[in-house]
Motif scaffolding. Structure first.
Motif, PDB file in Angstrom:
ATOM      1  N   VAL A  33       0.836  -1.201   0.000  1.00 48.27           N
ATOM      2  CA  VAL A  33       0.000   0.000   0.000  1.00 48.27           C
ATOM      3  C   VAL A  33       0.868   1.247   0.000  1.00 48.27           C
ATOM      4  O   VAL A  33       0.643   2.189  -0.772  1.00 48.27           O
ATOM      5  N   VAL A  34       1.901   1.251   0.862  1.00 45.46           N
ATOM      6  CA  VAL A  34       2.780   2.427   0.936  1.00 45.46           C
ATOM      7  C   VAL A  34       3.481   2.653  -0.401  1.00 45.46           C
ATOM      8  O   VAL A  34       3.508   3.772  -0.925  1.00 45.46           O
ATOM      9  N   GLY A  35       4.029   1.575  -0.973  1.00 46.87           N
ATOM     10  CA  GLY A  35       4.755   1.688  -2.242  1.00 46.87           C
ATOM     11  C   GLY A  35       3.862   2.229  -3.351  1.00 46.87           C
ATOM     12  O   GLY A  35       4.244   3.148  -4.091  1.00 46.87           O
ATOM     13  N   ILE A  36       2.669   1.660  -3.453  1.00 40.93           N
ATOM     14  CA  ILE A  36       1.751   2.086  -4.510  1.00 40.93           C
ATOM     15  C   ILE A  36       1.309   3.533  -4.284  1.00 40.93           C
ATOM     16  O   ILE A  36       1.221   4.333  -5.217  1.00 40.93           O
ATOM     17  N   ALA A  37       1.079   3.872  -3.015  1.00 39.00           N
ATOM     18  CA  ALA A  37       0.658   5.240  -2.698  1.00 39.00           C
ATOM     19  C   ALA A  37       1.744   6.240  -3.090  1.00 39.00           C
ATOM     20  O   ALA A  37       1.466   7.275  -3.696  1.00 39.00           O
ATOM     21  N   ILE A  38       3.006   5.909  -2.780  1.00 35.87           N
ATOM     22  CA  ILE A  38       4.102   6.820  -3.148  1.00 35.87           C
ATOM     23  C   ILE A  38       4.121   7.002  -4.663  1.00 35.87           C
ATOM     24  O   ILE A  38       4.238   8.116  -5.170  1.00 35.87           O
ATOM     25  N   ALA A  39       3.972   5.887  -5.381  1.00 32.67           N
ATOM     26  CA  ALA A  39       4.085   5.943  -6.839  1.00 32.67           C
ATOM     27  C   ALA A  39       2.979   6.777  -7.464  1.00 32.67           C
ATOM     28  O   ALA A  39       3.205   7.515  -8.419  1.00 32.67           O
ATOM     29  N   LEU A  40       1.782   6.651  -6.936  1.00 40.54           N
ATOM     30  CA  LEU A  40       0.633   7.225  -7.636  1.00 40.54           C
ATOM     31  C   LEU A  40       0.112   8.537  -7.053  1.00 40.54           C
ATOM     32  O   LEU A  40      -0.680   9.227  -7.692  1.00 40.54           O
ATOM     33  N   LEU A  41       0.554   8.880  -5.845  1.00 36.32           N
ATOM     34  CA  LEU A  41      -0.042  10.042  -5.182  1.00 36.32           C
ATOM     35  C   LEU A  41       0.035  11.325  -6.023  1.00 36.32           C
ATOM     36  O   LEU A  41      -1.000  11.969  -6.252  1.00 36.32           O
ATOM     37  N   PRO A  42       1.226  11.702  -6.536  1.00 36.87           N
ATOM     38  CA  PRO A  42       1.273  12.936  -7.325  1.00 36.87           C
ATOM     39  C   PRO A  42       0.377  12.859  -8.556  1.00 36.87           C
ATOM     40  O   PRO A  42      -0.305  13.835  -8.902  1.00 36.87           O
ATOM     41  N   ALA A  43       0.352  11.706  -9.188  1.00 36.59           N
ATOM     42  CA  ALA A  43      -0.479  11.564 -10.386  1.00 36.59           C
ATOM     43  C   ALA A  43      -1.952  11.710 -10.035  1.00 36.59           C
ATOM     44  O   ALA A  43      -2.728  12.326 -10.786  1.00 36.59           O
ATOM     45  N   VAL A  44      -2.323  11.163  -8.874  1.00 35.33           N
ATOM     46  CA  VAL A  44      -3.722  11.273  -8.455  1.00 35.33           C
ATOM     47  C   VAL A  44      -4.064  12.733  -8.166  1.00 35.33           C
ATOM     48  O   VAL A  44      -5.116  13.239  -8.570  1.00 35.33           O
ATOM     49  N   GLU A  69       1.714  23.156 -10.009  1.00 32.71           N
ATOM     50  CA  GLU A  69       1.430  22.099 -10.983  1.00 32.71           C
ATOM     51  C   GLU A  69       2.732  21.481 -11.487  1.00 32.71           C
ATOM     52  O   GLU A  69       2.834  20.272 -11.676  1.00 32.71           O
ATOM     53  N   LEU A  70       3.726  22.355 -11.691  1.00 33.10           N
ATOM     54  CA  LEU A  70       5.008  21.875 -12.179  1.00 33.10           C
ATOM     55  C   LEU A  70       5.603  20.859 -11.206  1.00 33.10           C
ATOM     56  O   LEU A  70       6.083  19.793 -11.607  1.00 33.10           O
ATOM     57  N   VAL A  71       5.535  21.229  -9.921  1.00 37.73           N
ATOM     58  CA  VAL A  71       6.061  20.330  -8.887  1.00 37.73           C
ATOM     59  C   VAL A  71       5.311  19.005  -8.921  1.00 37.73           C
ATOM     60  O   VAL A  71       5.908  17.922  -8.859  1.00 37.73           O
ATOM     61  N   VAL A  72       3.974  19.102  -9.064  1.00 34.23           N
ATOM     62  CA  VAL A  72       3.180  17.869  -9.056  1.00 34.23           C
ATOM     63  C   VAL A  72       3.497  17.016 -10.280  1.00 34.23           C
ATOM     64  O   VAL A  72       3.654  15.800 -10.184  1.00 34.23           O
ATOM     65  N   VAL A  73       3.648  17.688 -11.439  1.00 32.35           N
ATOM     66  CA  VAL A  73       3.947  16.926 -12.657  1.00 32.35           C
ATOM     67  C   VAL A  73       5.314  16.262 -12.534  1.00 32.35           C
ATOM     68  O   VAL A  73       5.476  15.068 -12.778  1.00 32.35           O
ATOM     69  N   LEU A  74       6.308  17.073 -12.141  1.00 31.96           N
ATOM     70  CA  LEU A  74       7.643  16.494 -11.947  1.00 31.96           C
ATOM     71  C   LEU A  74       7.581  15.398 -10.894  1.00 31.96           C
ATOM     72  O   LEU A  74       8.165  14.326 -11.056  1.00 31.96           O
ATOM     73  N   GLY A  75       6.831  15.695  -9.834  1.00 28.82           N
ATOM     74  CA  GLY A  75       6.692  14.732  -8.748  1.00 28.82           C
ATOM     75  C   GLY A  75       6.153  13.412  -9.241  1.00 28.82           C
ATOM     76  O   GLY A  75       6.619  12.346  -8.843  1.00 28.82           O
ATOM     77  N   SER A  76       5.200  13.485 -10.160  1.00 34.06           N
ATOM     78  CA  SER A  76       4.593  12.237 -10.599  1.00 34.06           C
ATOM     79  C   SER A  76       5.563  11.426 -11.447  1.00 34.06           C
ATOM     80  O   SER A  76       5.432  10.216 -11.558  1.00 34.06           O
TER      81      SER A  76
END
Lengths: 203, 116
Positions: free
Chosen positions: A116-127, A169-176
């Motif tokens: 759950v933690v791994g998937i959350a890290i991966a997808l949180l910015p994209a979400v 938004e830039l941070v979120v995009v880069l973050g994702s």
């Protein structure tokens, strides 16, 4: 979900055991953890105390959780091709995320919580990004004629200097894009070395 | 043989023997996990990590050499007790004979070596 042991040292020990036993089936793992917990409680009752010395003595005699888990079955943690593929695909945006999530979920090398933690890290910015698009509307950006975007977005949006993306938004995009590799690093750190199949007594 | 190898084969020997020690401890009646584990660990050189006995108990149960049941305890929550099955009793009897032969054979050889 099992109840957390009131003693911090014991709770930590049981958590380590649960992680180390991730490769066992859920039923077998739950049972093993319950048995060890009963043993600890019996030991503490026998000692007539729950002070740190008593707890440490009982845990010391039990031995390292990894050794117990190793005695219970094949090492859960040998990172096979599945785990490698899961971490690589998780690091790739879009289609990779989907495949990565499926592979992570299918793996037995990680516990439920680690997945759950791994998937959350991966997808949180994209979400977050997706939600912000839904909230703002897909047509937002510098090239939007008229005022709808101006009304809902911060002012930097409209100067168009960063192709229609504000700093957030830039941070979120880069973050994702970075989130996938970060999740892969986290998951690989949760992979344990294949424990030695030591005997009951390692002289 | 390297010293590490000798230690490893000794620990394999122990692992094999401990199973039957569990069965032997249950010969005269049922015991609960903690009691069983403490009895085993009191034997010098047999067990160093008490926790590893529990997976072994599971294996014995899966192989139907022991069964388990729950019983109320006077001092705390109910306890899981282990009991020999008929199969377990047979396995123990077989091992007892084989072990005596094995032990005598090995002892004989080890003694000869010493005397030379």
């Amino acid at each position: 979900m099992r109840q957390k042991h009131p003693n911090k040292l014991v709770a930590e020990y049981l958590n380590r055991l649960e992680s180390a036993a991730a490769g066992l089936g859920r039923g077998r793992r739950t049972e093993l953890v319950a048995e060890i917990r009963e043993h600890v409680d019996d030991g503490l009752r026998e000692a007539g105390a729950v002070d740190e010395v008593a707890v440490r003595n009982v845990l010391e005699r039990l031995g390292p959780p990894e050794e117990i888990a190793a005695a219970a079955g094949p090492p859960p943690t040998r990172a096979g091709r599945l785990e490698l593929a899961a971490m690589i695909t998780l690091a790739l945006p879009f289609v990779g995320w989907i495949i990565g999530v499926v592979l992570v979920a299918a793996s037995r090398a990680w516990t439920g919580r680690e997945k759950v933690v791994g998937i959350a890290i991966a997808l949180l910015p994209a979400v977050i990004l997706a939600l912000s698009f839904v909230a703002v509307g897909p047509s937002s950006g510098a090239d939007t004629p008229g005022g709808t975007a101006v009304a809902t977005l911060p002012e930097e949006e409209v100067d168009g200097s960063s192709g229609g993306l504000g700093p957030i938004e830039l941070v979120v995009v880069l973050g994702s894009f970075f989130a996938g590799p970060v999740a892969a690093v986290y998951l690989s750190s949760r992979l344990r070395r294949p424990p030695e199949r030591t005997g009951l007594a390692s002289a | 043989m390297e010293p590490g190898g000798a230690r490893n084969s000794l620990s394999q020997l122990r692992r094999g023997a401990v199973e039957y020690c569990v069965l032997a401890l249950l010969r005269d009646g049922e015991r609960y996990g903690f009691e069983l584990v403490r009895k085993l660990s009191e034997v010098d050189g047999l067990v160093t990590s008490e926790g590893t006995i529990y997976p072994l108990l599971t294996r014995l149960r899966r192989d139907r050499l022991v069964t388990t049941f729950w019983r109320e305890s006077e001092t705390g929550p109910p306890r899981r007790y282990y009991q020999l099955t008929d199969g377990g009793r047979e396995a123990l009897a077989g091992f007892t004979v084989e072990w005596a032969r094995f032990r005598d054979g090995v002892d004989g050889l080890l003694k000869d070596e010493e005397e030379q």
